[in-house]
Design a protein around this motif. Structure first.
Motif, mmCIF file in Angstrom:
data_model
loop_
_atom_site.group_PDB
_atom_site.id
_atom_site.type_symbol
_atom_site.label_atom_id
_atom_site.label_comp_id
_atom_site.label_asym_id
_atom_site.label_seq_id
_atom_site.Cartn_x
_atom_site.Cartn_y
_atom_site.Cartn_z
ATOM 1 N N GLN A 243 -5.682 -2.117 5.962
ATOM 2 C CA GLN A 243 -4.681 -1.264 6.603
ATOM 3 C C GLN A 243 -4.951 0.194 6.243
ATOM 4 O O GLN A 243 -5.136 0.544 5.075
ATOM 5 N N TRP A 244 -4.976 1.059 7.257
ATOM 6 C CA TRP A 244 -4.989 2.504 7.023
ATOM 7 C C TRP A 244 -3.555 2.970 6.800
ATOM 8 O O TRP A 244 -2.618 2.458 7.408
ATOM 9 N N SER A 245 -3.406 3.962 5.926
ATOM 10 C CA SER A 245 -2.070 4.469 5.643
ATOM 11 C C SER A 245 -2.125 5.957 5.317
ATOM 12 O O SER A 245 -3.214 6.534 5.131
ATOM 13 N N MET B 130 10.306 16.371 0.322
ATOM 14 C CA MET B 130 10.235 15.384 1.393
ATOM 15 C C MET B 130 8.951 14.595 1.203
ATOM 16 O O MET B 130 7.871 15.169 1.030
ATOM 17 N N LEU B 131 9.080 13.268 1.238
ATOM 18 C CA LEU B 131 7.945 12.389 1.001
ATOM 19 C C LEU B 131 7.861 11.357 2.111
ATOM 20 O O LEU B 131 8.855 10.697 2.430
ATOM 21 N N TYR B 132 6.671 11.235 2.696
ATOM 22 C CA TYR B 132 6.438 10.230 3.727
ATOM 23 C C TYR B 132 5.450 9.192 3.203
ATOM 24 O O TYR B 132 4.367 9.527 2.723
ATOM 25 N N VAL B 133 5.849 7.927 3.260
ATOM 26 C CA VAL B 133 4.976 6.819 2.867
ATOM 27 C C VAL B 133 4.740 5.971 4.105
ATOM 28 O O VAL B 133 5.649 5.332 4.632
ATOM 29 N N GLY B 134 3.523 5.991 4.580
ATOM 30 C CA GLY B 134 3.203 5.279 5.814
ATOM 31 C C GLY B 134 3.092 3.783 5.619
ATOM 32 O O GLY B 134 3.117 3.258 4.507
ATOM 33 N N LYS B 135 2.973 3.082 6.713
ATOM 34 C CA LYS B 135 2.790 1.635 6.697
ATOM 35 C C LYS B 135 1.572 1.288 5.845
ATOM 36 O O LYS B 135 0.501 1.865 6.007
ATOM 37 N N GLU C 90 -10.489 0.111 -1.916
ATOM 38 C CA GLU C 90 -9.674 1.225 -1.409
ATOM 39 C C GLU C 90 -10.517 2.499 -1.400
ATOM 40 O O GLU C 90 -11.254 2.779 -2.345
ATOM 41 N N PHE C 91 -10.417 3.266 -0.322
ATOM 42 C CA PHE C 91 -11.021 4.598 -0.288
ATOM 43 C C PHE C 91 -10.102 5.522 0.493
ATOM 44 O O PHE C 91 -9.299 5.076 1.330
ATOM 45 N N GLY C 92 -10.212 6.816 0.195
ATOM 46 C CA GLY C 92 -9.303 7.739 0.867
ATOM 47 C C GLY C 92 -9.709 9.184 0.685
ATOM 48 O O GLY C 92 -10.662 9.518 -0.038
ATOM 49 N N PHE C 93 -8.955 10.062 1.355
ATOM 50 C CA PHE C 93 -9.193 11.495 1.342
ATOM 51 C C PHE C 93 -7.869 12.206 1.092
ATOM 52 O O PHE C 93 -6.879 11.929 1.770
ATOM 53 N N ILE D 131 -6.881 0.352 2.516
ATOM 54 C CA ILE D 131 -6.903 -0.713 1.516
ATOM 55 C C ILE D 131 -7.313 -2.014 2.193
ATOM 56 O O ILE D 131 -6.782 -2.357 3.257
ATOM 57 N N GLN D 132 -8.244 -2.731 1.560
ATOM 58 C CA GLN D 132 -8.682 -4.040 2.061
ATOM 59 C C GLN D 132 -8.525 -5.068 0.940
ATOM 60 O O GLN D 132 -9.058 -4.899 -0.156
ATOM 61 N N ASP D 133 -7.785 -6.146 1.221
ATOM 62 C CA ASP D 133 -7.592 -7.250 0.274
ATOM 63 C C ASP D 133 -8.367 -8.465 0.761
ATOM 64 O O ASP D 133 -8.350 -8.791 1.954
ATOM 65 N N ASN D 134 -9.014 -9.148 -0.194
ATOM 66 C CA ASN D 134 -9.841 -10.293 0.140
ATOM 67 C C ASN D 134 -9.602 -11.396 -0.887
ATOM 68 O O ASN D 134 -9.753 -11.192 -2.086
ATOM 69 N N ALA D 135 -9.180 -12.586 -0.424
ATOM 70 C CA ALA D 135 -8.919 -13.710 -1.326
ATOM 71 C C ALA D 135 -9.111 -15.014 -0.579
ATOM 72 O O ALA D 135 -9.212 -15.049 0.657
#
Length: 807
Positions: free
Chosen positions: A680-682, A705-710, A639-642, A665-669
């Motif tokens: 997925q970018w969010s 007010m809170l926005y949680v993206g996909k 995971e990385f972000g700004f 976030i990238q999941d690998n299994a």
């Protein structure tokens, strides 16, 4: 104003002091206003000169009298303060008993307005490793603790799940770890009044002093009396969601020369609703749909909960303090009813059959945690040693009954199945910790410590198949599981401040020994490992308006005890919840770099990589048409972000906090020898507005007010949603009472969809949680309510792994 009675009292007090304690002296006097009237409950602080270290604090009585006794010869500074008056300072060289006579406080209406404004607005302080959200005496304290966390920057609470940067944080109260399950923690926070919270610290880079499991820490700091006396409050709240619910309780504070005591009790009576639509598409070997299970699920829970917590500090002398504290949760009644209507269709969506399932259970449980602390302060300023012993006892019992009736497409009854399950769990947690703090100089500190913990858990499950009213033990779903975990840890932490540069370096080592034994399988799983956990934090102040910082931390997250438990819990004949005894711990590396400028804005970038990340996934078996919710280790999660933060005042009575975060976030299994990777970018954004109304500042409001993206959570795609919260409070009767009104999900936008689609897995769900409500609350304060004034002025100046499945 003549006070012959108190002159005599002064004389007697000084005489007894002189005769009884030759080396103990006193300072006394009266406090009046400009009209010569006594100022009742004025705050009088005694500080050492010249460093202003607080020695003691008292409140004046109804005649304005105050007294400090049992003092040694020294130079002191006495501060007199009261809301709406100018502060007065007097220097005292104490060589004999001193009567300061009458100290006159002058009114200061400008200061009164300023104090009201400061005291009524939440304040946010950004530090290199944490956010400090001060809410004392704001509208937010009129709700419960969970509502406060929902409004705290950096904390995301969705469906009673608490997250910080997509990580489950460790929760502390007054720097003491809370050993509660996620569900119990939610119950504790929902059932505990926020009226006594001073601040919430969101520590994103905990030092080596904290457990290595503490990848992120939420520390709830409670208010303490600085002035002697007693105060308390009673409160009640009525909440209307899908169903009505209510809670009531009381809080008490007391402080004298030796004792500082706080206690809070809350009783909650709740009925919570949840609606959910599930679709599972079962596939053939070519991934073509063969059967579709469409379920309409309604879940109701009824509960009676008692929450009691207290903190008792006893000052043995100026250098030694003994403390006893506790967080106790008792749930004598918890009823759980799930009604599931499932249509079974073929690949062309033609109805083959359907079933009705009733899943009812009755639970009882308690979680009682106790802490004993000892602190010794050495003569050297800041040098101290502290010891902590903790014990938690947890008991859980469930009696579950499941009945399913099957019908064909023509509504003809086909068959019924029924079973009953007895499940219980008992857990003991013991911990011991020793910490030593040594200031090496005025700008550097060395911290070292050690900790040991032991967890012993015993679980039993017995399932009975029911045919014609006769119960028969199902030996394939009857089991016992014993779990034993021991951890030995040690740490060292060094911090140093220069003129513009601050640095903190730490290293923690933890040796873990785990043994889990499943009776049914006759299998013992063991884990034995030593891990090292470095931490580092560096900040540089370029100017008054610009600073840079960076930090790094390595942490671990061990599997929940229940996740390691191999028991299978059947919600119906086709839906199963199970543990995984082969789970490995999660190891995470987390790095941050950021800058703050003009005191209002912060820009931050972060990178996080986790090995063996644990997700609970719905895994469908396409051959038997069953679906099992099972925790898995993923190979890696990256995971990385700004982040962009702003905190400022629009006007003197309107403050704004805003943040937006863009992250990937990238999941690998690997499943069935096939590597699966999804990313997925969010976006996560929050806008919080706090308002103060009326001249006296007695009307306050907060709108968030809170926005949680996909976003993605272990191959599950969670669609976006908008969270909205409003709280309003009004002080009454000279601040003796407060009435509050709050609402959540104002625009009905918090329901969400989730989907799973990879390899031969194909399912989706829509969740409608009971999080749209209106709450009306009332709190009445009694005793020396002016004690809060000093706390306010001072502030401006200066388990979760005991997871129980409830699906």
């Amino acid at each position: 104003m003549k006070r012959p009675t108190f002159s005599l009292l002064i004389f007697c007090a000084l005489l007894s002091t002189t005769l009884g304690f030759a080396q103990e002296l006193s300072i006394s006097g009266f406090v009046d206003d400009a009209q010569g009237e006594p100022v009742t409950y004025a705050n009088v602080l005694l500080m050492k000169a010249p460093d202003s270290t607080i020695v003691n604090g008292v409140s004046t009585n109804e005649q304005g009298f105050f007294l400090f006794d049992k003092l040694s010869k020294d130079n002191y500074l006495v501060k007199f303060s009261f809301l709406g008056f100018k502060d007065v300072y007097q220097s005292v060289e104490l060589t004999e008993n001193i009567d300061l006579g009458t100290v006159v406080l002058e009114e200061d209406s400008e200061q009164l307005d300023e104090i009201n404004i400061i005291a009524r607005k939440p304040t946010l302080k950004k530090e290199a490793d944490r956010l400090v959200f001060n809410i004392e005496n704001t509208a937010l304290i009129e709700g419960n603790m969970m509502q406060v966390l929902k409004s705290t920057p950096g904390i995301l609470v969705l469906d009673n799940s608490i997250q910080v940067k997509n990580t489950t944080p460790t929760v502390y109260i007054n720097d003491k770890k809370v050993h509660l399950t996620n569900d119990e923690l939610a119950q504790l926070l929902e059932g505990s009044s926020a009226s006594n919270i001073k601040s919430v610290e969101v520590i994103t880079n905990p030092s080596a002093k904290y457990d290595a499991e503490s990848g992120a820490v939420i520390n709830i700091v409670m208010s303490k009396n600085l002035i002697t006396g007693y105060r308390g409050n009673v409160f009640g709240n009525y909440t209307q969601g899908v169903f009505p619910r209510y809670d009531a309780g009381m809080s008490h504070f007391f402080k004298n020369e030796k004792i500082d005591f706080f206690a809070n009790y809350t009783y909650s009576h709740d009925k919570i609703n949840r609606d959910q639509d599930n679709t599972v598409n079962y596939l053939d070997q070519n991934n073509q749909i063969t059967d579709i299970f469409k379920s309409r699920i309604n879940r109701n829970t009824w509960s009676n909960t008692h929450n009691f917590n207290f903190n008792f500090d006893y000052a043995i002398d100026d250098s030694n303090t003994l403390s006893l504290s506790s967080n106790m949760l008792v749930m004598p009644y918890f009823k759980y009813l799930v009604k599931n209507n499932t249509d079974i269709l073929d690949g062309a969506q033609n109805l083959d059959s359907y079933l009705f399932t009733n899943n009812a259970s009755n639970d009882t449980k308690h979680n009682l945690g106790f802490d004993l602390d000892y602190v010794h302060k050495f003569k050297k300023a800041g040098e101290r040693i502290s010891a902590n012993a903790h014990y938690t006892t947890f008991d859980y019992n469930r009696d579950q009954n499941v009945l399913s009736n099957y019908f064909d497409a023509d509504d003809t009854f086909l068959q019924s199945t029924a079973f009953r399950t007895d499940n219980n769990q008992h857990t003991n947690i013991f911990t011991g910790q020793l910490d030593y703090v040594l200031p090496l100089s005025e700008t550097s500190v060395l911290e070292v410590g050690a900790k040991t913990s032991n967890i012993q858990s015993e679980s039993y499950i017995t399932q009975f198949d029911i045919n014609n009213g006769i119960e028969t033990v199902d030996v394939n779903n009857t089991n016992a599981f014993d779990y034993d975990e021991t951890i030995f840890a040690g740490y060292i932490n060094y911090s140093k401040d220069w003129e513009k540069l601050s640095m903190s370096l730490g290293l923690r080592a933890e040796q873990t020994d785990i043994k889990g034994f499943s009776v049914l399988d006759d299998v013992t799983n063991k884990q034995d490992y030593l891990e090292w956990f470095p931490t580092a934090s560096l900040s540089y102040t370029v100017s008054d308006n610009f600073s840079l910082y960076t930090n790094y931390k390595r942490s671990i997250q061990r599997p929940d005890y229940q996740n390691l438990n191999p028991f299978q819990f059947y919600l119906n004949d086709f839906t199963i919840v199970s543990g995984n005894p082969t789970l490995q711990p999660i190891l995470t590396d987390h790095a941050v770099i950021g800058s703050s400028f003009y005191k209002y804005f912060t820009v931050e970038a972060y990178y996080k990589r986790s090995k063996n990340n644990i997700y609970e996934l719905p895994r469908q078996d396409n051959s038997s048409n069953t679906i099992t919710y099972l925790p898995f280790n993923f190979d890696t999660t990256r995971e990385f972000g700004f982040d962009f933060l702003a905190n400022f005042y629009v006007t003197n009575k309107w403050s704004v906090y805003a943040v937006t975060s863009f992250y990937n976030i990238q999941d690998n299994a690997e499943f069935d020898d096939v590597n699966v990777q999804q990313d997925q970018w969010s976006n996560y954004s929050i806008l919080q507005n706090d308002f103060t109304f009326l001249k006296d500042g007695s009307l306050n409001a907060s709108l968030t007010m809170l926005y949680v993206g996909k976003n993605i959570q272990g191959y599950r795609i969670i669609e976006d949603r908008i969270v909205s919260m409003l709280s309003v409070s009004k002080s009454l009767w000279n601040n003796k009472a407060i009435i509050s009104l709050s609402a959540e999900d104002i625009f009905n936008t918090q329901d969400f969809d989730e989907s799973t689609r990879y390899l031969n897995q194909f399912s989706s769900a829509h969740l409608d949680m009971d999080n749209r409500f209106v709450k009306l609350g009332f709190r009445y304060k009694f005793g020396n309510t002016n004690l809060e004034t000093n706390q306010r002025t001072k502030a401006q100046q200066e388990t979760e792994r005991l997871e129980i499945k409830n699906n």
